[in-house]
Design an enzyme around this catalytic site. Structure first.
Site, mmCIF file in Angstrom:
data_model
loop_
_atom_site.group_PDB
_atom_site.id
_atom_site.type_symbol
_atom_site.label_atom_id
_atom_site.label_comp_id
_atom_site.label_asym_id
_atom_site.label_seq_id
_atom_site.Cartn_x
_atom_site.Cartn_y
_atom_site.Cartn_z
ATOM 1 N N SER A 90 43.552 16.153 -22.853
ATOM 2 C CA SER A 90 42.391 16.271 -21.964
ATOM 3 C C SER A 90 42.284 17.703 -21.457
ATOM 4 O O SER A 90 43.263 18.461 -21.478
ATOM 5 C CB SER A 90 42.583 15.314 -20.785
ATOM 6 O OG SER A 90 41.700 15.646 -19.743
ATOM 7 N N TYR B 96 47.319 11.936 -13.756
ATOM 8 C CA TYR B 96 46.631 11.990 -15.050
ATOM 9 C C TYR B 96 46.728 13.399 -15.644
ATOM 10 O O TYR B 96 46.994 13.570 -16.835
ATOM 11 C CB TYR B 96 45.164 11.582 -14.851
ATOM 12 C CG TYR B 96 44.352 11.494 -16.132
ATOM 13 C CD1 TYR B 96 44.610 10.517 -17.086
ATOM 14 C CD2 TYR B 96 43.299 12.378 -16.368
ATOM 15 C CE1 TYR B 96 43.857 10.436 -18.250
ATOM 16 C CE2 TYR B 96 42.531 12.299 -17.523
ATOM 17 C CZ TYR B 96 42.812 11.326 -18.460
ATOM 18 O OH TYR B 96 42.072 11.244 -19.615
#
Ligand code: NAD
Length: 284
Positions: free
Chosen positions: A168, A181
């Site tokens: 990501s 995350y």
């Protein structure tokens, strides 16, 4: 077959975790369109089956398997079923992943007065729940490592095999509010490089995508208002994205097919931003 461009992908066995989800179902369709035999693996069997059924209906080849990427036994079982049905896995796409509200702060910045706030659902860094953080680390990092251990063993000594991880934007620079995350995806990027080196002598390439911001069910309410338009966070993201839009799942397709085909046979250990320029932009 849609419009096969990567001829070496024809007949390849492609196993995709999180294949019932928004981004990876699009990848499942794209690989099937190149003539690959696609195994759609997901904790949510209903969504996996829907994707596989659509692929089979379009004349391409897919099967659905229920898998928990955190459970070795379920992964071993899936591998056995895929091998019996399609043959050994050539390409593994580690797509299962996501965030958890318990690993998320309420605000981007800590202010002194925040420590006096008593609302139950207001969370600063000090209130982050270990269970939520562990969940996010497990799902994204262990949920990438464990399927790779199970599926890539059979790739050793065979030509044209590769692993594609899904990292990501957060891995490069953490986004506010989501430390778990961000850290877990940084671990995925780091692991991609580590494994690429480790597997370099046995011809298994390992690369990753770093998607920017794609509207999915998980983040839709964070980024868009129910009656249309953007939330403040959504607007900030678009302002920071030189191309001025969210990504569409199809934006991941070209890079994924390329990274898993022989066209990129000397490419290993890279993490490709697919982000409309977000990671290149300083904001000024
Ligand atoms: P999604 O929620 O649509 O898909 C994730 C899928 O993973 C779901 O189908 C879910 O059932 C499955 N899953 C969850 N836990 C599982 C488990 N333990 N075992 C097996 N399957 C499990 O999300 P998405 O947006 O399509 O995300 C796909 C990947 O892309 C994730 O790794 C996500 O972190 C990453 N990503 C998404 C974005 C974005 O903007 N949407 C941006 C960067 C990275």
């Amino acid at each position: 077959m849609d419009n096969p461009k990567y001829k070496d992908l024809k007949g390849k066995v492609v196993a995709i975790t999180g294949g019932g989800g928004i981004l990876c179902s699009t990848l499942a369709h794209a690989f099937a369109g190149q003539g690959a035999k696609v195994c759609v693996m997901d904790l949510n069997m209903e969504s996996a089956q829907t994707v596989a059924d659509m692929i089979n209906k379009s004349g391409n080849s897919a099967m659905a398997v229920k898998v928990d990427v955190l459970d070795r036994e379920s992964l071993e079982d899936a591998k056995k079923r895929i091998t019996e049905n399609f043959g050994p896995c050539d390409i593994l796409i580690n797509g299962a992943g996501g965030n958890h509200p318990l690993g998320t702060t309420s605000d981007p910045y800590l202010l002194k007065e925040d420590l006096k706030k008593t609302a139950k659902d207001f969370k600063t860094f000090f209130d982050l729940d270990m269970e939520g953080i562990q969940f996010v680390f497990n799902l994204n990092f262990i949920g990438t490592l464990l399927p790779t251990q199970v599926f890539s063993k059979d790739m050793v000594g065979r030509k044209g095999c590769s692993v594609l991880n899904i990292s990501s934007m957060n891995a490069f620079t953490p986004l506010t509010k989501i430390p778990a995350y961000s850290g877990a995806k940084a671990a995925v990027s780091n692991f991609t490089q580590w494994l690429a080196v480790h597997f370099s002598k046995v011809d298994i390439r390992v690369n990753a995508l770093a998607p920017g911001f794609f509207l999915t069910d998980q983040n839709r309410s964070l980024l868009t208002e129910p009656e249309g338009g953007l939330t403040a966070r959504g607007a900030t993201i678009i302002d920071q994205t030189p191309m001025g839009r969210f990504g569409e799942p199809e934006d991941l397709v070209g890079t994924s097919l390329w990274l898993c085909s022989d066209q990129s046979k000397f490419v290993t250990g890279i993490v490709v931003p697919i982000d409309g320029g977000f990671s290149a932009f300083s904001g000024v």
